[in-house]
Design a protein around this motif. Structure first.
Motif, mmCIF file in Angstrom:
data_model
loop_
_atom_site.group_PDB
_atom_site.id
_atom_site.type_symbol
_atom_site.label_atom_id
_atom_site.label_comp_id
_atom_site.label_asym_id
_atom_site.label_seq_id
_atom_site.Cartn_x
_atom_site.Cartn_y
_atom_site.Cartn_z
ATOM 1 N N TRP A 334 44.715 27.449 -22.098
ATOM 2 C CA TRP A 334 45.716 26.381 -22.048
ATOM 3 C C TRP A 334 45.466 25.456 -20.871
ATOM 4 C CZ3 TRP A 334 49.191 24.664 -18.428
ATOM 5 C CH2 TRP A 334 50.098 23.697 -18.871
ATOM 6 N N MET A 335 45.204 26.030 -19.689
ATOM 7 C CA MET A 335 45.024 25.215 -18.495
ATOM 8 C C MET A 335 43.758 24.380 -18.567
ATOM 9 S SD MET A 335 46.172 24.118 -15.642
ATOM 10 C CE MET A 335 47.461 25.208 -15.008
ATOM 11 N N ILE A 336 42.693 24.938 -19.103
ATOM 12 C CA ILE A 336 41.448 24.171 -19.222
ATOM 13 C C ILE A 336 41.679 22.927 -20.075
ATOM 14 C CG2 ILE A 336 39.091 24.202 -20.139
ATOM 15 C CD1 ILE A 336 39.020 27.202 -19.419
ATOM 16 N N LYS A 337 42.399 23.093 -21.181
ATOM 17 C CA LYS A 337 42.698 21.942 -22.030
ATOM 18 C C LYS A 337 43.648 20.982 -21.332
ATOM 19 C CE LYS A 337 42.514 19.355 -25.556
ATOM 20 N NZ LYS A 337 41.257 18.627 -25.863
ATOM 21 N N PHE A 338 44.652 21.523 -20.647
ATOM 22 C CA PHE A 338 45.628 20.689 -19.950
ATOM 23 C C PHE A 338 44.942 19.801 -18.916
ATOM 24 C CE2 PHE A 338 48.346 20.049 -16.223
ATOM 25 C CZ PHE A 338 49.421 19.403 -16.791
ATOM 26 N N LEU A 339 44.020 20.359 -18.156
ATOM 27 C CA LEU A 339 43.331 19.588 -17.125
ATOM 28 C C LEU A 339 42.556 18.418 -17.715
ATOM 29 C CD1 LEU A 339 41.980 22.534 -14.930
ATOM 30 C CD2 LEU A 339 43.848 20.982 -14.346
ATOM 31 N N SER A 340 42.060 18.582 -18.930
ATOM 32 C CA SER A 340 41.235 17.534 -19.543
ATOM 33 C C SER A 340 42.053 16.499 -20.308
ATOM 34 C CB SER A 340 40.218 18.172 -20.504
ATOM 35 O OG SER A 340 40.877 18.733 -21.631
ATOM 36 N N LEU A 341 43.334 16.780 -20.524
ATOM 37 C CA LEU A 341 44.160 15.834 -21.276
ATOM 38 C C LEU A 341 44.291 14.508 -20.522
ATOM 39 C CD1 LEU A 341 47.151 18.019 -22.536
ATOM 40 C CD2 LEU A 341 45.289 17.088 -23.911
ATOM 41 N N ASP A 342 44.159 13.416 -21.246
ATOM 42 C CA ASP A 342 44.377 12.081 -20.674
ATOM 43 C C ASP A 342 44.739 11.163 -21.833
ATOM 44 O OD1 ASP A 342 44.392 9.636 -19.403
ATOM 45 O OD2 ASP A 342 42.615 10.057 -18.202
ATOM 46 N N MET A 343 45.993 10.742 -21.882
ATOM 47 C CA MET A 343 46.463 9.953 -23.000
ATOM 48 C C MET A 343 46.060 8.485 -22.927
ATOM 49 S SD MET A 343 47.747 11.913 -25.116
ATOM 50 C CE MET A 343 48.213 10.560 -26.174
ATOM 51 N N ARG A 344 45.627 8.025 -21.772
ATOM 52 C CA ARG A 344 45.391 6.597 -21.593
ATOM 53 C C ARG A 344 44.420 5.987 -22.606
ATOM 54 N NH1 ARG A 344 45.010 7.230 -15.112
ATOM 55 N NH2 ARG A 344 43.899 9.065 -15.879
ATOM 56 N N PRO A 345 43.298 6.661 -22.938
ATOM 57 C CA PRO A 345 42.402 6.051 -23.933
ATOM 58 C C PRO A 345 43.003 5.958 -25.337
ATOM 59 C CG PRO A 345 41.255 7.708 -22.616
ATOM 60 C CD PRO A 345 42.712 7.867 -22.332
ATOM 61 N N LEU A 346 44.088 6.707 -25.599
ATOM 62 C CA LEU A 346 44.672 6.744 -26.942
ATOM 63 C C LEU A 346 45.871 5.815 -27.098
ATOM 64 C CD1 LEU A 346 44.673 10.615 -27.530
ATOM 65 C CD2 LEU A 346 42.890 8.961 -28.145
ATOM 66 N N LEU A 347 46.414 5.334 -25.984
ATOM 67 C CA LEU A 347 47.666 4.583 -26.047
ATOM 68 C C LEU A 347 47.546 3.301 -26.862
ATOM 69 C CD1 LEU A 347 48.958 4.985 -22.369
ATOM 70 C CD2 LEU A 347 49.664 6.255 -24.408
ATOM 71 N N GLY A 348 46.390 2.649 -26.809
ATOM 72 C CA GLY A 348 46.208 1.388 -27.527
ATOM 73 C C GLY A 348 46.331 1.538 -29.034
ATOM 74 N N GLY A 349 46.181 2.770 -29.536
ATOM 75 C CA GLY A 349 46.257 2.997 -30.980
ATOM 76 C C GLY A 349 47.635 3.374 -31.470
ATOM 77 N N ILE A 350 48.612 3.392 -30.589
ATOM 78 C CA ILE A 350 49.975 3.764 -30.988
ATOM 79 C C ILE A 350 50.702 2.539 -31.520
ATOM 80 C CG2 ILE A 350 52.217 4.576 -30.158
ATOM 81 C CD1 ILE A 350 50.766 6.397 -28.221
ATOM 82 N N GLU A 351 51.081 2.591 -32.787
ATOM 83 C CA GLU A 351 51.733 1.454 -33.428
ATOM 84 C C GLU A 351 53.228 1.663 -33.620
ATOM 85 O OE1 GLU A 351 49.623 1.021 -37.057
ATOM 86 O OE2 GLU A 351 47.749 0.367 -36.092
ATOM 87 N N CYS A 352 53.692 2.903 -33.608
ATOM 88 C CA CYS A 352 55.111 3.154 -33.864
ATOM 89 C C CYS A 352 55.939 2.890 -32.600
ATOM 90 C CB CYS A 352 55.320 4.594 -34.334
ATOM 91 S SG CYS A 352 55.077 5.842 -33.046
ATOM 92 N N PRO A 353 57.246 2.691 -32.744
ATOM 93 C CA PRO A 353 58.100 2.462 -31.575
ATOM 94 C C PRO A 353 58.116 3.668 -30.637
ATOM 95 C CG PRO A 353 59.222 1.799 -33.587
ATOM 96 C CD PRO A 353 57.985 2.545 -34.006
ATOM 97 N N VAL A 354 58.151 3.388 -29.342
ATOM 98 C CA VAL A 354 58.121 4.428 -28.314
ATOM 99 C C VAL A 354 59.271 4.218 -27.336
ATOM 100 C CG1 VAL A 354 56.826 5.401 -26.367
ATOM 101 C CG2 VAL A 354 55.613 4.682 -28.444
ATOM 102 N N LEU A 355 60.034 5.287 -27.107
ATOM 103 C CA LEU A 355 60.987 5.331 -26.002
ATOM 104 C C LEU A 355 60.451 6.325 -24.991
ATOM 105 C CD1 LEU A 355 63.707 4.829 -24.557
ATOM 106 C CD2 LEU A 355 64.687 6.667 -25.953
#
Length: 433
Positions: A334-355
């Motif tokens: 879990w921690m190995i995956k957590f350390l590598s998570l980075d949402m920034r490259p994926l944010l541009g593809g989010i089309e639905c409304p976000v709060l």
């Protein structure tokens, strides 16, 4: 956890026997955080509760003597307690994994005041459901507002890191129950479920990562698609990151991220470490050395290379031990995956409304860096709302410092301001979709 009992005065046999029956409770202090421990010593199946962590009915083995001594083993936790009745209390020591902590037990159980915890009768229906992700079975509660239909908006609720029950119970606060109740009264349906290995849910936990938990949540979304047209996700902490992932994958129609991590897990861990070191009273120079080592170790764990050696760091011995403890944690899947998570490259593809909401006193997920990442990374969408809530901690409670040690002492489970923002945003967005 438990504490040691020393009897130094004569007590009648009946009093000693009474001392070894019924319910006894006390508080363990671990790194400034107090955890309530409850022992139920009666009956054929004695048990232990850790209500602050949402854990109840843990089997224990109890040995009693006529001299007022009690010995308790907790096999599932690899822990134990040795105590002695004295002056209406049990004074004893709780031990686990080489750590021994004092714990005084008193008769009965003191319940903290949690005025926001929902109490029936409810103006909505609650339905018990189950769904599957591979070998994992997830069980949960579906809240159905009065007069609901396929057009009623519905959200899957995803908890933060660590295995939690459907209410995301912590220190007897039940934030997900409070949110589901508020939304249900506002005409919005929700599905909240026990994480793998908790309550009625099953599934591999030891090797599971954030990706597995995302797939668990997606199984809940698929279940709801059979009955509802508009399906979203509301996630807290790690659950907020999962909500962003599902939005980037076009799996949901709208999302609410509560203290979700948008920057990398590596950056988050380093920032948490700095806050911890400075709050413990160490100078900034020491925090720099420690955090540089943590940063390098996190990078090496994900990308490979030579790990920094604790004995080469110019740190006090206790911080070297803390660093070694972090290296051990870094070995889990879990921690190995957590350390590598980075949402920034994926944010541009989010089309639905976000709060996206964060508290300004959140010391676990920094509000500035994460909300700034969302503001700069998400596509322009008039329905998006990204807001920092003044004076709230990671649990969205009004607080003084934001410290984890405050969570239990605060009566408020979640601020009414946060609840109102979610209700109004969801009502407006779902009407527009």
């Amino acid at each position: 956890m438990k504490r040691l009992l020393i009897t130094i005065i004569f007590i009648s046999m009946s009093a000693l026997l009474w001392a070894q029956t019924g319910t006894w409770s006390g508080q363990l202090e671990v790194q400034g955080i107090k955890l309530t421990i409850v022992f139920h010593l009666d009956g054929e199946n004695p048990s232990m509760d850790s209500p602050d962590q949402g854990a109840n009915g843990i089997p224990i083995q109890v040995e009693k003597t006529g001299t007022g001594k009690v010995s308790i083993k907790i096999p599932v936790l690899g822990a134990g307690y040795e105590g002695l009745f004295l002056g209406g209390q049990i004074l004893g020591t709780f031990s686990q994994g080489g750590l021994s902590l004092p714990l005084t037990l008193t008769p009965g159980q003191v319940e903290p005041n949690r005025p926001q915890t929902p109490v029936g009768p409810f103006p909505y229906t609650r339905e018990e459901v189950s769904f599957h992700n591979g070998e994992a079975t997830l069980t949960g509660t579906l809240v159905l507002p009065e007069g609901y239909s396929r057009h009623t908006p519905v959200l899957v609720m995803v908890t933060g890191s660590g295995q939690q029950d459907r209410d995301e119970t912590i220190f007897r606060h039940k934030p997900f129950a409070v949110i589901a109740d508020a939304l249900g009264r506002a005409g919005i349906a929700t599905l909240r479920y026990d994480d793998r290995g908790v309550g009625g849910s099953t599934g591999n936990v030891m090797d599971a990562t954030t990706i597995d938990f995302k797939e668990d949540a997606l199984a809940g979304v698929k279940l709801l698609r059979e009955r509802f047209d508009k399906v979203g996700v509301i996630g807290h902490s790690e659950g907020g990151t999962i909500a962003l992932m599902m939005a980037a994958e076009k799996q949901v129609d709208f999302i609410v991220s509560m203290a979700g991590m948008a920057v990398s897990g590596q950056e988050t861990i380093v920032k948490q470490a700095r806050i911890s070191i400075l709050s413990a009273g160490y100078p900034a120079e020491t925090a720099d050395i420690f955090c540089d080592a943590v940063d390098k170790a996190a990078y090496v764990r994900v990308h490979g290379g030579m790990m920094p050696e604790a004995n080469r760091l110019d740190l006090p011995d206790e911080l070297k031990e803390s660093f070694l403890g972090m290296l051990t944690q870094f070995q889990s899947p879990w921690m190995i995956k957590f350390l590598s998570l980075d949402m920034r490259p994926l944010l541009g593809g989010i089309e639905c409304p976000v709060l996206a909401l964060n508290g300004t006193k959140d010391i676990q997920v920094d509000y500035e860096t994460n909300l700034d990442a969302l503001r700069s990374g998400l596509p322009a969408n008039p329905m998006n709302k990204i807001e920092a809530l003044e004076g709230l901690n990671h649990l969205f409670q009004h607080c003084t410092t934001g410290s984890l040690a405050e969570y239990r002492s605060i009566e408020e489970t979640i601020s009414t301001e946060a609840l109102k923002i979610m209700e109004e945003w969801l009502t407006g967005v779902c009407a527009a979709l």
